[in-house]
Design a protein around this motif. Structure first.
Motif, short mmCIF file in Angstrom:
data_model
loop_
_atom_site.label_atom_id
_atom_site.label_comp_id
_atom_site.label_asym_id
_atom_site.label_seq_id
_atom_site.Cartn_x
_atom_site.Cartn_y
_atom_site.Cartn_z
N ARG A 76 28.41 23.66 38.86
CA ARG A 76 29.66 24.33 38.45
C ARG A 76 29.98 25.54 39.34
O ARG A 76 30.28 26.64 38.86
N LEU A 77 29.87 25.28 40.64
CA LEU A 77 30.17 26.35 41.59
C LEU A 77 31.65 26.72 41.53
O LEU A 77 32.02 27.87 41.76
N PHE A 78 32.49 25.72 41.22
CA PHE A 78 33.93 25.95 41.09
C PHE A 78 34.37 25.50 39.71
O PHE A 78 33.74 24.62 39.12
N PRO A 79 35.48 26.07 39.22
CA PRO A 79 36.05 25.52 37.98
C PRO A 79 36.43 24.05 38.20
O PRO A 79 36.52 23.59 39.34
N VAL A 115 25.48 31.73 42.13
CA VAL A 115 26.20 32.99 41.94
C VAL A 115 27.68 32.66 41.91
O VAL A 115 28.22 32.14 42.89
N ILE A 116 28.32 32.91 40.78
CA ILE A 116 29.75 32.60 40.68
C ILE A 116 30.50 33.84 40.19
O ILE A 116 29.94 34.66 39.46
N LEU A 131 34.85 36.75 29.34
CA LEU A 131 33.93 36.62 28.21
C LEU A 131 33.79 35.17 27.74
O LEU A 131 32.69 34.62 27.64
N LEU A 132 34.94 34.51 27.51
CA LEU A 132 34.90 33.15 26.99
C LEU A 132 34.38 32.17 28.04
O LEU A 132 33.61 31.27 27.74
N GLY A 133 34.82 32.37 29.29
CA GLY A 133 34.38 31.49 30.37
C GLY A 133 32.88 31.57 30.57
O GLY A 133 32.21 30.55 30.71
N ASN A 134 32.34 32.78 30.55
CA ASN A 134 30.89 32.94 30.73
C ASN A 134 30.13 32.33 29.56
O ASN A 134 29.08 31.71 29.75
N MET A 135 30.68 32.53 28.35
CA MET A 135 30.00 31.99 27.16
C MET A 135 29.96 30.46 27.22
O MET A 135 28.93 29.84 26.97
N ALA A 136 31.10 29.88 27.62
CA ALA A 136 31.16 28.42 27.74
C ALA A 136 30.16 27.92 28.77
O ALA A 136 29.49 26.91 28.58
N GLU A 137 30.04 28.68 29.84
CA GLU A 137 29.12 28.32 30.92
C GLU A 137 27.68 28.29 30.40
O GLU A 137 26.91 27.38 30.70
N ARG A 138 27.35 29.28 29.58
CA ARG A 138 25.98 29.36 29.06
C ARG A 138 25.69 28.29 28.03
O ARG A 138 24.57 27.77 27.95
N LYS A 182 50.23 21.08 39.78
CA LYS A 182 49.10 21.13 40.70
C LYS A 182 48.75 22.57 41.03
O LYS A 182 49.64 23.37 41.35
N ARG A 183 47.49 22.90 40.90
CA ARG A 183 47.08 24.27 41.27
C ARG A 183 45.82 24.22 42.14
O ARG A 183 44.99 23.31 42.00
N VAL A 184 45.74 25.19 43.01
CA VAL A 184 44.62 25.23 43.95
C VAL A 184 43.43 25.92 43.27
O VAL A 184 43.55 27.04 42.79
N ILE A 185 42.32 25.22 43.24
CA ILE A 185 41.10 25.79 42.65
C ILE A 185 40.33 26.57 43.71
O ILE A 185 39.82 27.65 43.45
N PHE A 186 40.28 25.99 44.90
CA PHE A 186 39.57 26.67 46.00
C PHE A 186 40.20 26.23 47.31
O PHE A 186 40.49 25.05 47.51
#
Lengths: 392, 190
Positions: A198-201, A259-260, A265-272, A236-240
């Motif tokens: 999950r280096l990128f969304p 390292v991202i 708050l919500l994004g980090n929680m979802a990641e964990r 369409k949106r550019v992610i990277f």
């Protein structure tokens, strides 16, 4: 010593454009007062004339930049060490033959596509005219022009793309070799690894045309130009959009560290909550902790890389303005950094409309390789300098 | 009324249990971090005999320093694996002395061009750098774990459940030797 290019014409052209703007302003003001001698005429003349005058002066300045100053800069750039040896000359001669052939094929294709599109435009115009009953004969002129352009683009799109691909495949490896033990190949990004860690969304489309790879400063190197997007059409949106630069460091690192940039708050929680072999790594630097999330399968190895000096330099790299907030994926000794360049596409070959041996195009490609190697330098230095500084 | 009391009691018990679980987890994390330090320290110990063997050939006037390093290595090795806070603190002190001694040895080696350019010494120095980086990383992981455990035990109601979770005396921090401390300046290398 390099000879300074002649720029004396630039000032003259600039003053000429400004003079013309002034003349237009005065002329419009005069005409406006002549038509309406009251205050309305004065105001209209001042503002409308001023607008037109500024427009003309601005267009003149732009033309000076494009046609006088930029070519002069190019002349300076040509001092760059582009390897125009016999081998490169032979490649360019071969490409010139391919270019002329492409041009002939495009013209042959356009010979029936352009008229066909124009006939289509006329049919559309007639259809529209019969429906409303108020068709204007002047409408057909821009429609015919647009149809002609469309026909030509249709004829040249695929052939042009094929020629550009050939140009890249022949010229870029040779240019890359001029920088050391490097080569070019179509990009082969480790997308599965990016997705797994999950280096990128989330993304659903990837464009990775180019990869510079080989050995640089004694280390295996791979730099890929990567664009990731999500959605289509207006959504369409550019992610990277940037470079991934991977170097294999002479270290004894183990495991995986990611390292991202902080995702809120919500994004980090979802990641964990997603779990996986990598656990959050808490680091001492509060600024780094705020800006980045770190996950690692080996807590000690993650910290062996992310020394205080490394974190400091990592943040300095982000603050330098050359890149967006970088992300990093470390698998054993292979450090991969994703650097968002947010700019133009790199490694763009010239179209079949320009000579294959165009110095401008070659210089641009040469400069692109130099630019991506600067990114590699930044990453190698990031690790090496960090290890020379205090470790605690 | 009694219903509210029951609810408060249940919430308190659940809260204490959650706190207890957090302390146990953090205590285990400290143990994990401590074993990580021991792994890195034993790598350091394994490196020392080779370094001493190379250095002895060139550093005839530095026998005291070499003997000190050998002694400190033995002391450090004996204390690997200890879990008693006092023994851990002694181990850290001995290892810090050993780290300083090794640093001095490599500094002295700078004055001996033959030793400095010896291929084995160059390799040993590179390995030493890597090992010291890993020791520092393990120390940071350990200190972060100890901080988390101390916070959990010292903030109310941590004091009430720390004993139940088997945390008596707090494990010590592993401070870096003064010689290894210094401000990080990224600008120097940009």
């Amino acid at each position: 010593m390099s000879e300074r290019p002649d720029r004396s014409g630039a000032a003259g052209a600039l003053f000429g454009a400004m003079g013309l703007g002034l003349v237009v302003w005065v002329a419009i003001l005069w005409a406006s007062i002549h038509k309406d001698p009251g205050i309305g005429g004065w105001l209209t003349g001042i503002f409308a004339g001023g607008f037109m005058g500024l427009l003309i002066a601005g267009a003149g300045a732009w033309a000076v930049m494009i046609f006088v100053l930029r070519p002069a800069r190019r002349v300076e750039d040509q001092a760059a060490a582009i390897p125009l040896d016999d081998e490169m000359a032979a490649i360019l001669a071969e490409l010139e033959v391919a270019r002329l052939r492409t041009k002939q094929q495009v013209n042959a294709g356009a010979a029936w596509r352009v008229p066909l599109c124009m006939v289509g435009a006329v049919a559309l115009w007639i259809g529209g005219d019969s429906g409303s009953g108020s068709g204007d004969l002047f409408d057909i002129v821009p429609m015919l022009v647009a149809a002609g352009v469309l026909g030509y683009v249709w004829a040249g799109a695929e052939l042009g793309s094929r020629y550009r691909r050939l140009y890249k495949e022949r010229v870029l490896p040779r240019l890359a070799a001029g920088f050391g033990n490097l080569a070019w190949r179509p990009g082969q990004p480790p997308l599965d690894e990016f997705r797994r860690h999950r280096l990128f969304p989330e993304w659903d489309a990837c464009d990775a045309d180019d990869e510079i790879h080989g050995e640089y400063r004694g280390m295996p190197l791979s730099i890929i130009e990567l664009k990731l997007t999500k959605g289509s059409g207006e959504d369409k949106r550019v992610i990277f959009n940037g470079l991934t630069c991977a170097v294999t460091l002479p270290r004894g690192l183990t495991g995986t560290t990611v390292v991202i940039p902080d995702r809120g708050l919500l994004g980090n929680m979802a990641e964990r909550l997603r779990g996986g072999p990598c656990q959050p790594v808490r680091l001492e630097d509060p600024r780094f902790e705020k800006a980045y999330e770190v996950y690692g399968s080996d807590q000690v190895s993650a910290r062996a890389l992310l020394t205080p000096a490394f974190m400091e330099r990592f943040m300095a790299l982000a603050a330098s303005g050359h890149f967006g907030a970088p992300a990093a994926l470390v698998q054993d000794n292979r450090l991969l950094m994703a650097l968002d360049v947010n700019g133009r596409d790199l490694f763009e070959p010239p179209s079949y409309g320009k000579p294959a041996a165009s110095r401008e195009a070659l210089t641009q490609l040469h400069d692109d390789i130099a630019a991506v190697l600067k990114a590699a330098d930044a990453i190698i230095d990031l690790d090496q300098a960090a290890r020379l500084q205090p470790r605690s | 009324m009694s219903g509210i009391v029951w609810i408060i009691a249940v919430v308190a018990v659940v809260g204490l249990y959650v706190w207890y679980v957090a302390i146990v987890k953090r205590k285990n994390r400290v143990a994990e971090a401590l074993s990580g330090i021991d792994v890195q320290l034993s790598q350091r110990h394994e490196l020392i005999p080779n370094v001493l063997a190379i250095a002895k050939r060139y550093l005839a006037h530095e026998q005291t320093l070499l003997a000190d390093i050998a002694r400190l290595r033995t002391t450090g090795q004996e204390r690997l694996g200890s879990s008693d806070p006092k023994a851990i603190a002694e181990k850290f002190a001995a290892e810090n002395q050993l780290g300083v001694g090794l640093g001095r040895l490599f500094a002295v080696a700078e004055g001996y061009p033959e030793l400095k350019s010896d291929a084995l010494m160059v390799k040993a120095q590179a390995t030493y750098q890597e090992v010291e980086t890993n020791v520092a990383a393990a120390r940071r992981f350990y200190n972060a774990s100890v901080t988390a455990l101390r916070n959990a035990c010292q903030i109310f109601p941590g004091q009430l459940v720390a004993g139940l979770a088997g945390v008596g005396q707090m494990p010590p921090f592993f401070e870096a030797p003064v010689e290894h401390r210094g401000a990080v300046n990224a600008a120097d290398h940009l």
